[in-house]
Design an enzyme around this catalytic site. Structure first.
Site, PDB file in Angstrom:
ATOM      1  N   ASP A 437      42.426 -16.332 -21.023  1.00 23.30           N
ATOM      2  CA  ASP A 437      43.472 -17.005 -21.780  1.00 23.30           C
ATOM      3  C   ASP A 437      42.857 -17.949 -22.811  1.00 23.30           C
ATOM      4  OD1 ASP A 437      46.386 -17.834 -21.989  1.00 23.30           O
ATOM      5  OD2 ASP A 437      45.482 -19.757 -21.458  1.00 23.30           O
ATOM      6  N   GLU A 474      41.547 -13.337 -25.159  1.00 22.73           N
ATOM      7  CA  GLU A 474      42.664 -13.655 -26.039  1.00 22.73           C
ATOM      8  C   GLU A 474      42.036 -14.484 -27.163  1.00 22.73           C
ATOM      9  OE1 GLU A 474      47.181 -15.433 -25.754  1.00 22.73           O
ATOM     10  OE2 GLU A 474      45.598 -16.504 -24.668  1.00 22.73           O
TER      11      GLU A 474
END
Length: 781
Positions: A437, A474
């Site tokens: 993330d 990401e």
């Protein structure tokens, strides 16, 4: 056992002792009274002799609220008789050793080791659980570590002899400079969770409002037998180019009553096992689990605030990087059961040929900002090391995560913590990969500045234990470091391709000037990834993910509707590139609903025919459950992180109602992709492998795209998309020699004619394509 949200302090209960030398220690507990205090003090003098002054006359002790299950609470009161005492075994302490960090069993006892460079004092806090169902405890025993004896470099350590091999909770108090301007946040009022704790004890039941202030403690079980993975067990080892990934949240996948599961396993790791047949029927071969590291779902409710009605159901707020989320255990089973059941889930998925990828959050923690801190671990242990701080701005926390703090990922100590955590999940839990993330945070130096060759990112790429794992970034953060196509990769890292998402959304909804971009994206995004030894599979193609609209909402709402999130509608992205097909919301007429269904199918066709999907994130209501296969709606909420209800929960009843329509189409398209090698070539598509039926690239008004993918043995595929709002007469090329065209897909047709696996013959030279539709033709003998 449930841990407390409150503490009751006794008056004269000896619990703090020096860890100097190897002294025998007896802890006793009695009623708060002058007579009892005198009695205990006298007893203490007899037991400790000359070492009594090492820890003084008076110390503190804690009583905890425990619960064996939901709502089963019992408060431990002080004994009625002053002379009644519950004694622990004789505790004998040794200096201990610096490695390994965390808690470990050594030859002469149980070793505890914790890093803190800037601490001046460290205290180990122990709670020894006793009695039936561990409802009784010994109170909190506090052992002060002597920096002259119990410290090696920056690691504080102590060994305690004869501690039980399980049913022990532990934490720390850490003290040091109170100078915030230099980045320190020490406060001895806080008991702190060991960053290296492998199991975490807290409240037992997910979102239990009666225990919303629960504290979190490390625990262990050295009596636990090794998990039996089975004689015939093996890892799936699916090639990256063949993955079709299904993003899901463990709890929300089965939490709803419509799952049909026993209430004791709804929303648990075991619940996932029960639904593996659904995953197999859908056709995916990997699941990407939203965060499963321990987090506090009740963090929004710890103080009055506009979000105090919400429950953190996504889990992007890590408390500990080693322990599986304990409240995903079945029936409030606690951390040890959570660990075992997580392994059972992985084993069952692997046996079904499905890989397990974890969505991991190493960019920030739950501890928030300086305005409203929620100190549970890192902040109180050594804030200046674990977080990025701006020493030129009064030691304020830097915030590149949007969550108040930023983990100091490229500090050597934090980098080692992250590597140790990743290896733990691979070795202990057999996971197959990680999605990082806000991974651009991993590319920042200790001062927050971007690094071209970040040490942590390189170490992950080169690590031998992680070498079999998929590693996915990401490639952006909330500080503006956008690295799509440029993420430092060492030819190992894959990336979520945000440009694919945006360009595909724009083209399918009919934006002008998007045909070239759409063609580039479905052909593998060579403009981004044809660098060095990178391949198309290093770009993760996706249309929907947990952030943003569900697929149904993407075609039903022009605007986000986030009023229920408590942030005044200011949260969530405003750039959704969505189209409501002519009416905002649910109460649309039949024509609008038919168009929406067609558009959902068009998005799925585009995703499934794209070259080299390293995991088409199978677009789910993917915060919490892939509900896109039945058309899940969150009613326009594009940031539903805090709703533990039907807004996020998989609605199994709707799946059953619509299984012959959207689910069937999704499933057939996935299987069609997996059975045709033209979609999964090893390298970027060459000019002899595709024919673009296009001489109108420069016309920004053109919204029609057609091409033929050539298969080595003549099984070509013709694919066309019409994003115009009118019919287009598509000129169909001649099929290969001795073959005919068969229609497999036409999204304008109703089910089951929208997808016919064996194909429908009789295709003419002209195919009249409906507005907002897509077709696939297959050449056959």
């Amino acid at each position: 056992m449930m841990l407390p949200h409150s503490t009751l302090w006794g008056n004269s209960l000896p619990s703090r002792v020096s860890a100097f030398g190897a002294h025998p220690i007896m802890i006793s507990r009695s009623k708060s009274s002058e007579r009892a205090a005198s009695s205990v003090k006298s007893s203490q003098q007899r037991v400790f002799g000359e070492v009594r002054q090492e820890f003084g006359d008076r110390c503190q002790m804690t009583s905890f609220v425990h619960a064996a299950g939901a709502g089963d609470q019992s408060v431990l009161a002080e004994e009625e008789e002053a002379s009644q005492m519950i004694g622990s075994p004789m505790l004998k302490v040794f200096p201990g050793q610096a490695h390994p960090l965390g808690v470990s069993e050594v030859e002469n006892g149980t070793n505890f080791a914790i890093f803190s460079e800037n601490a001046a004092a460290v205290t180990l806090c122990l709670v020894i659980q006793r009695g039936i169902n561990n409802k009784l405890d010994q109170g909190m025993i506090e052992l002060s570590l002597d920096p002259q004896v119990n410290k090696t470099g920056d690691i504080w350590h102590i060994c305690v002899e004869d501690l039980p091999r399980n049913n022990v909770l532990y934490s720390y108090r850490v003290d040091g400079s109170r100078d915030w301007h230099h980045g320190h946040r020490f406060d001895t009022r806080n008991t702190l969770l060991d960053p290296y704790a492998k199991l975490v004890e807290g409240r037992r039941i997910f979102a239990d409002a009666n225990n919303k202030m629960s504290k979190f403690f490390g625990t262990y079980d050295f009596d636990c037998l090794p998990f039996d993975w089975g004689e015939n067990y093996k890892l799936p080892n699916i090639p990256e180019k063949d993955l079709v990934i299904y993003e899901m949240n463990v709890r929300a996948f089965t939490a709803d009553e419509s799952s049909g599961l026993d209430p004791e396993i709804r929303g648990s790791y075991l619940g996932v096992i029960e639904k593996i047949p659904h995953l197999l029927e859908l056709g995916i071969n990997a699941v990407e689990l939203l965060p499963v590291f321990e987090f506090d779902e009740m963090e929004f409710q710890r103080r009055p605030n506009p979000r105090d009605h919400m429950i953190n159901t996504w889990g992007y707020s890590t408390i500990n990087f080693f322990a599986p989320m304990s409240r995903y255990a079945s029936n409030g089973g606690g951390p040890l059961n959570a660990s075992r059941e997580f392994k059972e889930m992985v084993k069952a998925l692997h046996n079904a040929g499905i890989e397990v990828i974890l969505d991991v959050v190493y960019n920030h923690t739950n501890e928030a900002d300086d305005g409203n801190p929620y100190t549970t671990s890192f902040r109180g242990i050594d804030n200046k090391v674990y977080y990025m701080v701006d020493l030129n701005n009064n030691g304020q926390l830097l915030n590149f995560s949007g969550c108040g703090n930023t983990l100091n990922c490229n500090h050597p100590v934090v980098m080692q913590l992250i590597l140790d955590s990743l290896r733990h999940w691979v070795v202990e839990y057999h996971v197959d990969g990680f999605r990082f993330d806000l991974a651009s945070v991993l590319c920042r130096g200790t001062d927050g500045s971007p690094l071209s060759a970040p040490p942590l990112v390189k170490a992950i790429a080169k690590d031998s234990i992680l070498s079999r794992c998929k590693i996915i970034a990401e490639p952006w953060d909330c500080g503006g470091l956008y690295l799509v196509g440029k993420f430092p990769n060492w030819d190992r890292w894959a990336e979520w391709n945000g440009k694919y998402r945006d360009d595909v959304r724009k083209f399918i909804k009919g934006d002008t000037g998007m045909k070239g971009g759409f063609a580039t994206r479905i052909a593998g995004s060579a403009d981004l990834y044809r660098v060095n030894k990178r391949k198309p599979c290093h770009g993760i193609n996706f249309v929907i993910a947990h952030d943003g609209f569900t697929l149904y909402d993407l075609v039903s709402y022009n605007y986000k509707h986030n009023d229920n999130n408590g942030e005044g509608g200011n949260d969530g992205s405003n750039d959704n590139f969505s189209w409501n097909c002519g009416f905002e919301g649910e109460t649309a007429d039949a024509n609008v609903k038919a168009l929406r269904l067609r558009q959902m199918k068009n998005f799925h066709v585009a995703l499934m025919i794209s070259q080299q999907l390293f995991g088409s994130l199978l677009i789910g209501n993917s915060n919490d459950v892939n509900g896109d296969e039945y058309g899940h709606t969150r009613y326009g909420n594009n940031n539903s992180y805090g709703h533990d209800n039907a807004l996020n929960h998989f609605q199994w009843g709707q799946l059953k109602d619509k299984k012959n329509e959207l689910f069937r189409f999704f499933s057939e398209m996935i299987k069609f992709r997996q059975s045709h090698n033209v979609f999964t070539r090893e390298s970027f598509i060459g000019k002899n492998e595709v024919t673009w039926h296009e001489d109108n690239w420069e016309n920004s008004e053109s919204k029609f795209l057609a091409f033929t993918l050539h298969e080595e043995y003549g099984g070509d595929l013709y694919v066309a998309f019409n994003a115009h709002d009118y019919f287009v007469k598509a000129v169909i090329p001649s099929p290969p020699d001795s073959r005919r065209w068969f229609r497999v897909v036409d999204t304008n047709l109703e089910s089951p004619d929208d997808f016919v696996p064996e194909g429908v013959p009789g295709i003419k030279e002209i195919y009249n394509m409906a507005p907002y539709s897509s077709i696939i033709l297959e050449s056959k003998m």
